[in-house]
Scaffold this motif. Structure first.
Motif, PDB file in Angstrom:
ATOM      1  N   HIS A 153      19.117   9.325  23.025  1.00  0.00           N
ATOM      2  CA  HIS A 153      19.421   7.970  22.556  1.00  0.00           C
ATOM      3  C   HIS A 153      18.895   7.761  21.135  1.00  0.00           C
ATOM      4  O   HIS A 153      19.531   7.075  20.328  1.00  0.00           O
ATOM      5  N   GLY A 154      17.737   8.356  20.855  1.00  0.00           N
ATOM      6  CA  GLY A 154      17.170   8.222  19.517  1.00  0.00           C
ATOM      7  C   GLY A 154      18.045   8.834  18.441  1.00  0.00           C
ATOM      8  O   GLY A 154      18.242   8.245  17.378  1.00  0.00           O
ATOM      9  N   ARG A 155      18.581  10.009  18.704  1.00  0.00           N
ATOM     10  CA  ARG A 155      19.468  10.655  17.728  1.00  0.00           C
ATOM     11  C   ARG A 155      20.689   9.785  17.450  1.00  0.00           C
ATOM     12  O   ARG A 155      21.114   9.646  16.303  1.00  0.00           O
ATOM     13  N   ARG A 156      21.247   9.199  18.493  1.00  0.00           N
ATOM     14  CA  ARG A 156      22.427   8.344  18.320  1.00  0.00           C
ATOM     15  C   ARG A 156      22.104   7.109  17.480  1.00  0.00           C
ATOM     16  O   ARG A 156      22.976   6.582  16.791  1.00  0.00           O
ATOM     17  N   ALA A 157      20.858   6.654  17.556  1.00  0.00           N
ATOM     18  CA  ALA A 157      20.454   5.458  16.816  1.00  0.00           C
ATOM     19  C   ALA A 157      19.864   5.791  15.447  1.00  0.00           C
ATOM     20  O   ALA A 157      19.367   4.904  14.760  1.00  0.00           O
ATOM     21  N   GLY A 158      19.903   7.081  15.054  1.00  0.00           N
ATOM     22  CA  GLY A 158      19.445   7.463  13.727  1.00  0.00           C
ATOM     23  C   GLY A 158      17.987   7.828  13.617  1.00  0.00           C
ATOM     24  O   GLY A 158      17.455   7.958  12.513  1.00  0.00           O
ATOM     25  N   TRP A 159      17.294   8.012  14.751  1.00  0.00           N
ATOM     26  CA  TRP A 159      15.901   8.427  14.736  1.00  0.00           C
ATOM     27  C   TRP A 159      15.811   9.951  14.644  1.00  0.00           C
ATOM     28  O   TRP A 159      16.750  10.664  14.987  1.00  0.00           O
ATOM     29  N   ARG A 160      14.632  10.420  14.243  1.00  0.00           N
ATOM     30  CA  ARG A 160      14.370  11.860  14.304  1.00  0.00           C
ATOM     31  C   ARG A 160      13.091  12.108  15.096  1.00  0.00           C
ATOM     32  O   ARG A 160      12.149  11.313  15.051  1.00  0.00           O
TER      33      ARG A 160
ATOM     34  N   PHE B   8       4.970  11.721  26.651  1.00  0.00           N
ATOM     35  CA  PHE B   8       5.102  10.878  25.465  1.00  0.00           C
ATOM     36  C   PHE B   8       6.030  11.543  24.461  1.00  0.00           C
ATOM     37  O   PHE B   8       6.177  12.767  24.429  1.00  0.00           O
ATOM     38  N   ALA B   9       6.629  10.698  23.632  1.00  0.00           N
ATOM     39  CA  ALA B   9       7.438  11.190  22.521  1.00  0.00           C
ATOM     40  C   ALA B   9       7.193  10.293  21.318  1.00  0.00           C
ATOM     41  O   ALA B   9       6.977   9.084  21.462  1.00  0.00           O
ATOM     42  N   ALA B  10       7.201  10.902  20.143  1.00  0.00           N
ATOM     43  CA  ALA B  10       7.075  10.162  18.891  1.00  0.00           C
ATOM     44  C   ALA B  10       8.344  10.381  18.084  1.00  0.00           C
ATOM     45  O   ALA B  10       8.820  11.508  17.943  1.00  0.00           O
ATOM     46  N   LEU B  11       8.910   9.298  17.568  1.00  0.00           N
ATOM     47  CA  LEU B  11      10.134   9.349  16.767  1.00  0.00           C
ATOM     48  C   LEU B  11       9.900   8.584  15.471  1.00  0.00           C
ATOM     49  O   LEU B  11       9.083   7.666  15.411  1.00  0.00           O
ATOM     50  N   ARG B  12      10.655   8.970  14.439  1.00  0.00           N
ATOM     51  CA  ARG B  12      10.565   8.286  13.151  1.00  0.00           C
ATOM     52  C   ARG B  12      11.929   7.734  12.740  1.00  0.00           C
ATOM     53  O   ARG B  12      12.956   8.329  13.002  1.00  0.00           O
ATOM     54  N   THR B  13      11.869   6.595  12.054  1.00  0.00           N
ATOM     55  CA  THR B  13      13.074   6.032  11.461  1.00  0.00           C
ATOM     56  C   THR B  13      13.396   6.813  10.199  1.00  0.00           C
ATOM     57  O   THR B  13      12.625   7.666   9.750  1.00  0.00           O
ATOM     58  N   ARG B  14      14.545   6.494   9.607  1.00  0.00           N
ATOM     59  CA  ARG B  14      14.913   7.140   8.350  1.00  0.00           C
ATOM     60  C   ARG B  14      13.884   6.817   7.276  1.00  0.00           C
ATOM     61  O   ARG B  14      13.300   5.737   7.256  1.00  0.00           O
ATOM     62  N   SER B  15      13.672   7.750   6.361  1.00  0.00           N
ATOM     63  CA  SER B  15      12.653   7.595   5.323  1.00  0.00           C
ATOM     64  C   SER B  15      13.018   6.497   4.346  1.00  0.00           C
ATOM     65  O   SER B  15      14.185   6.161   4.144  1.00  0.00           O
TER      66      SER B  15
END
Length: 263
Positions: A206-213, A225-232
């Protein structure tokens, strides 16, 4: 993106949840329409942050927004570390317990550290938070992971960090559930609301589809647990540590839409 109105304050309308938070103990369950029960860890939520929690908080960056803070163990731990932190929850009992566990602020600028509000409603510091937490199953809020991830992205600064707790199984489920305090509760008990259950693979998808990495994923203390980042950010973006993040959270009369100041 907004959540359906019926989903926004479902926890707040669930009397067994409020009662459990006030006493600090269960039993408490999420009940699916087919009768399946998920035990909720009320005692752990109402205790102090444990070693696994503290290791998660070590990964937080800058100012932290704890979405679905419950009785506030993570807000309390972060505040004790001197971090800028705000907990939000739709439950009046959860916010009251969080405030009751916090030490008085050193100054008025410290502001409130707990606010009764849905993540889908306007929040202070939108677009400037460095870290957002979705712990204790809160990736399920609203029953629409895509909508929740899009909303969280709007709360974080560009390049900001989301730390989410996921299930230790590969599941991607959405269902109508109720909060109940007895095993034999009937479908008429409690207010139904939409909820989601996600394992790490589903969250990352779901994160990839929403533009997270993806930034990291790990297991500790039997939890995942998982950690994701928004676009820089671009070079012109606002610096991450804005002193005004919660400056709007000054003392005022508490209400369903108002912060509860620490006094």
């Amino acid at each position: 993106m907004s959540a359906p109105p019926a989903a926004r304050h479902a926890w707040a309308a669930a009397d067994p949840y409020a009662a459990a938070l006030r006493t600090g103990r269960g039993p408490l369950f999420l009940r699916r329409a087919d009768g399946w029960l998920l035990p909720l860890e009320v005692e752990r939520w109402c205790a102090r942050a444990d070693a696994t929690d503290r290791a998660v908080l070590d990964r937080c960056e800058g100012a932290v927004l704890d979405v679905g803070c419950g009785p506030g163990r993570l807000v309390v731990e972060l505040a004790a570390r001197g971090r800028t932190v705000l907990g939000i929850d739709v439950s009046e009992a959860a916010v009251a317990r969080t405030v009751g566990r916090l030490a008085p602020p050193a100054s008025e600028e410290d502001g409130a550290r707990a606010l009764r509000r849905s993540v889908f409603e306007p929040l202070p510091g939108e677009g400037r938070w460095d870290t957002v937490l979705l712990m204790d199953g809160n990736v399920g809020i609203g029953g629409n992971p895509q909508a929740l991830l899009e909303r969280v992205a709007g709360l974080l600064r560009p390049g900001g960090l989301l730390i989410a707790e996921t299930l230790p199984v590969n599941v991607d489920e959405r269902a109508e559930v109720q909060v109940v305090d007895v095993v034999g509760a009937s479908p008429a008990d409690g207010v139904p609301f939409s909820w989601a259950r996600l394992g790490t693979p589903a969250l990352l998808r779901h994160g990839r589809r929403a533009g997270w990495r993806r930034a990291a994923q790990w297991e500790a203390g039997g939890r995942c647990f998982a950690a994701l980042r928004t676009r820089s950010a671009s070079s012109s973006a606002e610096p991450p540590k804005s002193a005004a993040v919660i400056s709007s959270q000054r003392a005022r009369k508490p209400s369903g839409d108002s912060p509860v100041a620490v006094r």
